[in-house]
Design a protein around this motif. Structure first.
Motif, PDB file in Angstrom:
ATOM      1  N   GLU A 177       0.381   1.150   3.388  1.00  0.00           N
ATOM      2  CA  GLU A 177      -0.144   2.410   3.920  1.00  0.00           C
ATOM      3  C   GLU A 177      -0.511   2.284   5.397  1.00  0.00           C
TER       4      GLU A 177
ATOM      5  N   ASN B 225       2.891   4.610  -4.034  1.00  0.00           N
ATOM      6  CA  ASN B 225       2.959   4.405  -2.597  1.00  0.00           C
ATOM      7  C   ASN B 225       3.785   5.492  -1.930  1.00  0.00           C
TER       8      ASN B 225
ATOM      9  N   GLN C 229       2.387   8.289   0.906  1.00  0.00           N
ATOM     10  CA  GLN C 229       3.010   8.530   2.207  1.00  0.00           C
ATOM     11  C   GLN C 229       3.455   9.989   2.355  1.00  0.00           C
TER      12      GLN C 229
END
Length: 240
Positions: free
Chosen positions: A111, A207, A211
């Motif tokens: 991240e 993840n 994003q």
């Protein structure tokens, strides 16, 4: 370990045009080991003091950074964040090389802008292959620019503009947006994102979702939207 180590250049056997790697690890022996492994091919410099890491990176302008996660003082993710915030280094590949990281720590690294994460102990061949993958010359783009409505992406400079105003994205966010714009109005699966952007790195669809959420906030002025396709992935809908 609370010690300052002067950045050390290791260039044994490296060609004059060798690509440059900066190694940051608070354990100096780890720095030396990595430099010894890579110095026959790459021009390596290292520091075991995380507070001096950014100065070394700015001075060296490396082609790739190997970064430890857990360090006293300035953590690896903090160094990563600062690298990504700098205009001159924001696109430099960063590979974390760290021991016993939790899944949350790995996700935090990605991240923050990491390109890859290798856990210690690692196999030397795997490390070298991952470095080569990040440093390998990319195939020339068919076009230097793609667009959707009032959003334009320059694939050479890796810049994004919405209504002519530049939007600052992390490398991962840029790559995800590129997939979405290229597939405009069509589904891009989470699996495609994971495969093409993270490769064989052990991350989850969480993840990708994280994003995407950051990306949506950054392109709020876009004349369109990024739509979640339940259980599958995302689609960029453009109001042309």
């Amino acid at each position: 370990m609370n010690m300052f180590t002067t950045p050390q250049p290791i260039m044994r056997g490296a060609a004059l045009a060798a690509k440059k790697i900066v190694i940051v690890d608070d354990y100096e022996e780890s720095c030396k080991l990595l430099a010894e492994i890579l110095s026959s091919t790459y021009d390596c410099s290292y520091t075991s003091d995380s507070q001096s890491a950014l100065n070394l990176i700015n001075q060296t302008r490396p082609d790739l950074i190997l970064l430890d996660y857990k360090m006293p003082g300035v953590m690896g993710v903090d160094v990563c964040r600062m690298v990504r915030e700098s205009e001159t280094t924001k696109n430099t590949p960063i590979i974390f090389v760290s021991g016993a990281a939790t899944i949350d720590e790995r996700i935090k690294a990605f991240e923050t802008g990491a390109d890859d994460f290798i856990s210690k102990p690692f196999h030397v061949k795997e490390l070298i292959l991952r470095i080569k993958a990040r440093l390998s010359d990319k195939e020339p783009e068919v076009t230097s620019e793609i667009s959707a409505a009032n959003l334009k992406m320059n694939l050479l400079s890796r810049q994004v503009f919405v209504d002519g105003e530049e939007v600052n994205l992390t490398p991962k966010q840029f790559d995800i947006l590129k997939l979405l714009v290229a597939a405009k109005n069509n589904l891009v699966t989470r699996e495609k994102c994971l495969t093409e952007i993270w490769g064989d790195t052990e991350v989850t669809s969480r993840n990708v979702d994280s994003q995407i959420n950051y990306l949506k906030r950054k392109i709020q002025k876009f004349h369109g939207r990024i739509v979640a396709v339940p259980s599958l992935g995302y689609r960029l809908e453009s109001q042309e």
